[in-house]
Structures are given as structure tokens and as C-alpha cells.
Design an enzyme around this catalytic site. Sequence first.
Site, PDB file in Angstrom:
ATOM      1  N   ASP A  55      38.993  35.824  41.551  1.00 53.76           N
ATOM      2  CA  ASP A  55      39.871  34.971  40.663  1.00 53.76           C
ATOM      3  C   ASP A  55      40.098  36.017  39.388  1.00 53.76           C
ATOM      4  O   ASP A  55      39.196  36.419  38.666  1.00 53.76           O
ATOM      5  CB  ASP A  55      39.139  33.771  39.890  1.00 53.76           C
ATOM      6  CG  ASP A  55      40.050  32.713  39.319  1.00 53.76           C
ATOM      7  OD1 ASP A  55      41.145  32.888  39.539  1.00 53.76           O
ATOM      8  OD2 ASP A  55      39.474  32.251  38.611  1.00 53.76           O
ATOM      9  N   HIS A  56      41.472  36.280  39.030  1.00 51.04           N
ATOM     10  CA  HIS A  56      41.738  37.018  37.952  1.00 51.04           C
ATOM     11  C   HIS A  56      41.221  38.424  37.801  1.00 51.04           C
ATOM     12  O   HIS A  56      40.554  38.753  36.668  1.00 51.04           O
ATOM     13  CB  HIS A  56      41.411  36.434  36.428  1.00 51.04           C
ATOM     14  CG  HIS A  56      42.473  35.303  36.167  1.00 51.04           C
ATOM     15  ND1 HIS A  56      43.623  35.305  35.697  1.00 51.04           N
ATOM     16  CD2 HIS A  56      42.252  33.815  36.357  1.00 51.04           C
ATOM     17  CE1 HIS A  56      44.227  34.265  35.799  1.00 51.04           C
ATOM     18  NE2 HIS A  56      43.420  33.309  35.887  1.00 51.04           N
TER      19      HIS A  56
END
Length: 316
Positions: A83-84
Site C-alpha cells: 500500500d502506498h
Amino acid sequence: MSLVDSKKMFEMAYKNGYAVGAFNVNNMEITQGIVSAIAEEKAPLILQISRGARSYANIDYLKAIIGVVVAQNPDIPVCMHLDHGDTFETCKQCVDDGFTSVMIDASGKPFEENIEITKQVVEYAHDHNVVVEAELGQLGGIEEDVVGVSQEDIGKHLTDPEQAIEFIEKTGCDSLAIACGTSHGAYKFKVEPTLAFDVISGISEKIPGYPLVMHGSSSVLKEFKDLINKYGGDMPNAMGVPESAIGEAAKMAICKVNIDTDLRMALTAKIRQVFSETPGEFDPRKYLGPGREAIRKMVKRKLQVLGCSGKAAECA
Ligand SMILES: [Zn+2]
């Protein structure tokens, strides 16, 4: 079954009008709560790990926990997603660590620079059979070190469908996180938001079948907000995205919906309740256990909102 990427999940989700839940994991109890719900509902699963989670838990621990999830649930397709990711190096590290999907978020950079960084990640990831989610447009709110725009400004930073098409064509990314009115964290909005469904339809009209991703999609459930505030917490103004809006987006081209804040709040609410009602309690199992159970119930409900209950088999 070993870990899978999200290609088949997104193909089926798009075709059949649902979205797959992507849940952030940091430890064993959160993972177990999510997975019990997934196993009961027979839903496909994306477990996502942020950079913060990597440094908090140590990636080897998280990989081992997810390894158990896969071994114990042979009928559930499980995707392990970053994520990210903020740089090429972080994404490369995760590809090398065995992730089946990575996100490169260069959405804070100018358009051309976002394209360059994303292209570089796509090239490396695809060489290793890993899929890539990129991001275009800016969300509101705050998630770990990802700082977005204020609610008043969310409308000015929505993803432009024309630009999205160009971005997808130039980078070859497998899915795209868009800004369509959602926001990270528990304090997303001062007034109830309306999502910009035209951003979603604007893209899907031009690239039918292309999977889009919605971040910042926790609903900040009243049940947990009230428990937190009742038992000594201080989150009076927390507000999220209504579940009805998430369900609508899931029927459209949104194929992945990220949930983190709702997990955190469920766990925190239950821990606060136990501490407050039984202040003599000091066995971690007595407060982490109820937290895990609250996550299980919340995720079950979430899967129904997303429409992905019972869809594990078609995604495998
Ligand atoms: Zn996000």
C-alpha cells in the site's frame, strides 16, 4: 493455493459488478479477524501492507502470518499488496520480497514525473510477474505519512478522466487509484460527502474493463465511534464515506476498496471497552480477543457492502 496477483479478481469484479476488499494488516490479531470473515463469506482477499506496517512489524513476520493464511485457506485467492509505495526502491524491495502486487503512489509529483516513476516500477514488476497499482489525482485526509488535501479542496483535485486515459496508456499500470471524493483517515469530512461518480464513469466509458481503486474508503462506523467516545476516547468529529456510496462505486468500475481506519477503530473500541469495564484485566488475550472478534463482524458486513461475498471461487 499460493499467493495470487489481483488480475483475475479485478476481471471478475468488473464483469460482475462488485469490488474486492483490501485490508491493511499490521499484526496477527487484525489479520485473523479479517481472514475469519473472509473464510465465512468465501470472498477473495487482498491483504495490504504499508511502509509503516513493514517497519512496525518487520516484513518477515507479516509474510509468515500471510503464509499461514494461504496454507489454511486453500479455496481463497489471497493477494499480498504494498500500500502506498513511495519510490521505485520500495516497490522493488517488495517485488523481491514476494509481494504479488505493489502500489506506486507518485500522485504528489507533477504528471510527467508520476508517469516516469510509475513506468519504471511497472517495468520491473511485470518482469517479475507482479502487478502494479498507480495513483492519479489527490485525496483528502492523512494516512501515515501520506498527507492529502482539505475537504474544501477535494473537488479541485479529482482525477481528470482524460488525463487518466493518457496515464494508463503511457505507464501500462494494471489498476489506477483515483480521487473521486474519498479521503484518508478518520476525520475525512466535516459534512457528509458525495462521491464524484462521473470520474469513475468518465474513465470506464473510454477504457471499458479497466479496474479502478478507491482509497480512503472507511465508513467510520457509528458503533465504534460511539464506543470509543463512551469509554474515554476522543473522536467526536470522525466521519467517513457512507456505505451506500461505496456499494454504488463497487457496482461500477471500482474493483478494489481500501479499508484501514474501520479496522483500527473496531480494535481500539473493544480494547477501550474492556479496559474501562474491567480495569483489573491485564491479560492481552482478554482485550485483543474481543478486538479481533469485532474486526471479524465488521469485515463480514463490509464484504456484503462490496458485493464480494461468495466470489472466492470465480476469482481463483
Ligand atoms: Zn491510500
